[in-house]
Design a protein around this motif. Structure first.
Motif, short mmCIF file in Angstrom:
data_model
loop_
_atom_site.label_atom_id
_atom_site.label_comp_id
_atom_site.label_asym_id
_atom_site.label_seq_id
_atom_site.Cartn_x
_atom_site.Cartn_y
_atom_site.Cartn_z
N SER A 154 6.74 -3.14 1.86
CA SER A 154 5.52 -3.96 2.12
C SER A 154 5.08 -3.46 3.46
O SER A 154 5.91 -3.32 4.27
CB SER A 154 5.82 -5.22 2.10
N VAL A 155 3.48 -3.33 3.90
CA VAL A 155 3.22 -3.14 4.90
C VAL A 155 1.94 -3.77 5.21
O VAL A 155 1.15 -4.59 4.49
CB VAL A 155 2.74 -1.54 4.86
N LYS A 156 1.54 -3.73 6.41
CA LYS A 156 0.16 -4.31 6.83
C LYS A 156 -0.72 -3.00 7.07
O LYS A 156 -0.16 -1.95 7.18
CB LYS A 156 0.18 -4.84 8.23
N VAL A 157 -2.08 -3.08 6.93
CA VAL A 157 -2.87 -1.80 6.91
C VAL A 157 -4.30 -2.22 8.01
O VAL A 157 -4.63 -3.42 7.84
CB VAL A 157 -3.37 -1.56 5.57
N ALA A 202 -13.12 1.57 4.03
CA ALA A 202 -12.17 2.57 3.73
C ALA A 202 -10.71 1.74 3.78
O ALA A 202 -9.94 2.20 2.86
CB ALA A 202 -12.25 3.76 4.73
N GLY A 203 -10.43 1.02 4.69
CA GLY A 203 -9.20 0.35 4.68
C GLY A 203 -8.89 -0.28 3.38
O GLY A 203 -7.74 -0.50 2.86
N GLN A 204 -9.76 -1.20 2.96
CA GLN A 204 -9.49 -1.87 1.90
C GLN A 204 -9.59 -1.18 0.63
O GLN A 204 -8.62 -1.29 -0.17
CB GLN A 204 -10.73 -2.67 1.73
N THR A 205 -10.09 -0.01 0.35
CA THR A 205 -9.77 0.62 -0.57
C THR A 205 -8.55 1.72 -0.58
O THR A 205 -7.65 1.57 -1.43
CB THR A 205 -10.80 2.24 -0.68
N PHE A 206 -7.93 2.07 0.64
CA PHE A 206 -6.65 2.29 0.90
C PHE A 206 -5.68 1.42 0.58
O PHE A 206 -4.60 1.71 0.09
CB PHE A 206 -6.58 2.90 2.15
N ALA A 207 -5.71 0.05 0.97
CA ALA A 207 -4.86 -0.92 0.75
C ALA A 207 -4.63 -1.16 -0.81
O ALA A 207 -3.61 -1.25 -1.28
CB ALA A 207 -5.35 -2.15 1.43
N ARG A 208 -5.76 -0.99 -1.75
CA ARG A 208 -5.75 -1.04 -3.09
C ARG A 208 -4.93 -0.15 -3.81
O ARG A 208 -4.12 -0.05 -4.62
CB ARG A 208 -7.28 -1.03 -3.65
N ILE A 209 -5.18 1.33 -2.99
CA ILE A 209 -4.56 2.27 -3.53
C ILE A 209 -2.82 2.08 -3.41
O ILE A 209 -2.04 2.52 -4.36
CB ILE A 209 -4.79 3.44 -3.13
N LEU A 210 -2.70 1.82 -2.11
CA LEU A 210 -1.25 1.34 -2.05
C LEU A 210 -0.70 0.55 -2.91
O LEU A 210 0.66 0.75 -3.49
CB LEU A 210 -1.06 0.99 -0.60
N ALA A 211 -1.39 -0.52 -3.45
CA ALA A 211 -0.76 -1.77 -4.22
C ALA A 211 -0.74 -0.98 -5.55
O ALA A 211 0.32 -1.48 -6.23
CB ALA A 211 -1.97 -2.76 -4.19
N LYS A 212 -1.68 -0.21 -5.84
CA LYS A 212 -1.39 0.35 -7.28
C LYS A 212 -0.12 1.36 -7.38
O LYS A 212 0.46 1.54 -8.38
CB LYS A 212 -2.64 1.24 -7.53
N GLN A 213 0.24 1.70 -5.93
CA GLN A 213 1.36 2.80 -6.01
C GLN A 213 2.57 2.02 -5.80
O GLN A 213 3.81 2.59 -5.58
CB GLN A 213 1.24 3.61 -5.23
N VAL A 215 3.47 -0.68 -3.70
CA VAL A 215 3.48 -1.10 -1.96
C VAL A 215 3.02 -2.35 -1.99
O VAL A 215 1.40 -2.50 -2.11
CB VAL A 215 3.23 -0.09 -1.06
N THR A 216 3.59 -3.67 -1.61
CA THR A 216 2.76 -4.63 -1.29
C THR A 216 2.23 -4.66 0.07
O THR A 216 2.65 -4.40 1.25
CB THR A 216 3.67 -5.78 -1.06
N VAL A 217 0.84 -4.81 0.10
CA VAL A 217 -0.05 -5.18 1.56
C VAL A 217 -0.36 -6.45 1.99
O VAL A 217 -0.80 -7.31 1.16
CB VAL A 217 -1.44 -4.37 1.24
N THR A 218 0.36 -6.86 3.14
CA THR A 218 0.35 -8.06 3.43
C THR A 218 -0.93 -8.30 4.34
O THR A 218 -1.23 -7.52 5.32
CB THR A 218 1.40 -8.40 4.23
N GLY A 219 -1.58 -9.54 4.35
CA GLY A 219 -2.64 -9.99 5.35
C GLY A 219 -3.91 -9.14 4.97
O GLY A 219 -3.98 -8.31 3.92
N SER A 220 -4.79 -9.15 5.64
CA SER A 220 -6.22 -8.63 5.39
C SER A 220 -6.30 -7.33 6.45
O SER A 220 -5.59 -7.44 7.38
CB SER A 220 -7.09 -9.53 5.93
#
Length: 423
Positions: A154-157, A202-213, A215-220
């Motif tokens: 898990s990470v923050k973005v 762009a960051g939100q797009t990146f976060a969605r890609i991470l989740a699909k791969q 990795v849990t994205v914490t927070g906004s």
């Protein structure tokens, strides 16, 4: 192929070095003055006579600046208030491209990075307006591999677009221009999205890609600044600037133009602002020997309604790009000019260009940059005339009461006149 490459062998006088704009004095700079004493050949006299008549077209209104010069001899073939500064619309992009290619160099690439620090992945914008979701996916794949190797799930973005300071909107932009015609200028964007905050998008797009791969994205997703101790985990480089400029001119991409203006300022050692970017444009043009009398710009795209450039200056900039002495650096401007009738460009049939009885004959024979704002329409470029010589032209109209499409048809007819196919 560029008209410059069809002529004499190229002699490279100068070469750009990133970070400097002191590139010396070319032969062109020493011969800036347009010759007005040479006798026109019959084909040129025919151009001048026809333009004298056709510039009276009511579709062009009464506020018009135009000029035609011979590319090789720099003989003035025709002019009409050529030194009068008018709103040039997207013809401004020719000046922006000249400065960017000169200061950054045609081979320059823009880099987007992902860095990791203390549980946070930061997406760092590098001024790449061509970044795509596929590019973000490739970076995410590299980042995820590193996270999993470290046992992290898990990470923050965070997005870091600090490369470009405020303001994000230029002097002279109407409220209706953004985010539709141009997005507020930031150093990070994906898929050219026209939204108010392209960095967060762009960051939100990146976060969605991470989740699909996995990795849990914490927070906004939030704005932040990458720390000096952050570890690089992925990066993407854009295509070469030469290709970016060609694409930007073909489709008249406002967002790319504004990014180029800011990145040019940075490469010249100045802040990445509208004010500093336009100052560098002026400095570059001055060093090339282009007169900046009555020249005023406030952005890189030409959307600013406060911009003023004479047709003569636009023609001088095009001559710079077409001059064999500058071919190594600036030929990409000529290569990027839309061609009359070229689908997918701003002179394509989908835009109703060069489709009248007067101008259809010039399809495939005219390369020119368009410009369109409410109350301002421009067309500037090159064509080979009946005498077999290349002519550079610039036509700028302001405040015509005719419908914009009718005014564009009139300008297309003027270009066909320079070519000579509309006799």
């Amino acid at each position: 192929m560029s008209p410059a490459l069809r002529r004499a062998a190229v002699i490279v006088v100068t070469a750009p070095v990133a970070g400097t704009i002191l590139f010396g004095t070319s032969a062109f700079a020493a011969e800036r003055a347009v010759s007005t004493t040479a006798t026109l050949d019959p084909a040129e006299q025919k151009i001048a006579d026809n333009l004298d008549t056709r510039v009276q077209d009511v579709r062009l209104g009464s506020t018009f600046s135009g000029v035609v010069i011979d590319s090789q001899s720099r003989t003035a073939v025709w002019g009409h208030d050529a030194s009068t500064a008018l709103m040039p619309a997207s013809n401004t992009k020719l000046a922006t491209s000249t400065a960017a290619l000169t200061v950054l160099g045609p081979d320059h690439r823009f880099t987007t990075k992902v860095v990791y620090d203390n549980g946070t992945l930061t997406l760092v914008g590098g001024g790449d307006r061509t970044l795509t979701t596929a590019d973000l996916t490739a970076m995410a794949t590299s980042a995820v591999a590193g996270l999993k190797n470290a046992g992290l799930t898990s990470v923050k973005v965070v997005v870091d677009d600090s490369l470009f300071p405020a303001p994000t909107l230029a002097t002279g932009w109407n409220d209706g221009y953004y985010p539709d015609s141009v997005a507020p200028v930031r150093a990070l964007v994906v898929d050219g999205h026209h939204v108010t905050d392209t960095s967060l998008d762009a960051g939100q797009t990146f976060a969605r890609i991470l989740a699909k791969q996995g990795v849990t994205v914490t927070g906004s997703v939030a704005h932040g600044t990458a720390g000096t101790g952050a570890v690089p985990v992925a990066q993407h480089e854009s295509a070469a600037l030469s290709a970016v400029v060609e694409h930007m001119l073909k489709v008249s991409d406002n967002d790319i133009a504004e990014t180029l203006l800011r990145m040019t300022a940075l490469a010249a050692g100045r802040p990445a602002t509208f004010e500093d970017g336009t100052a560098v444009v002026r400095q570059v043009l001055t060093q090339y020997g282009v007169s900046l009398d009555n020249f005023e710009i406030h952005d890189g795209s030409g959307l600013s309604r406060s911009n003023r450039i004479p047709a003569q200056t636009i023609a001088d900039i095009l001559h710079l790009a077409d001059d064999p002495a500058n071919s190594q650096t600036l030929k990409f401007i000529v290569d990027g000019l839309p061609v009359a009738g070229e689908a997918g460009s701003t002179l394509g049939p989908e835009w109703g260009r060069f489709d009248t009885a007067d101008s259809q004959c010039a399809v495939g024979k005219v390369s020119a940059k368009t410009g369109t704002l409410t109350g301002a329409i421009a067309l500037s470029g090159l064509t080979k005339a009946e005498d077999g010589r290349w002519k550079i032209f610039s036509f700028i109209e302001n405040n015509s009461t005719a419908a914009p499409d009718a005014t564009k048809d009139a300008l297309d007819g003027l270009a066909a006149t320079v070519n000579g196919c509309w006799a």
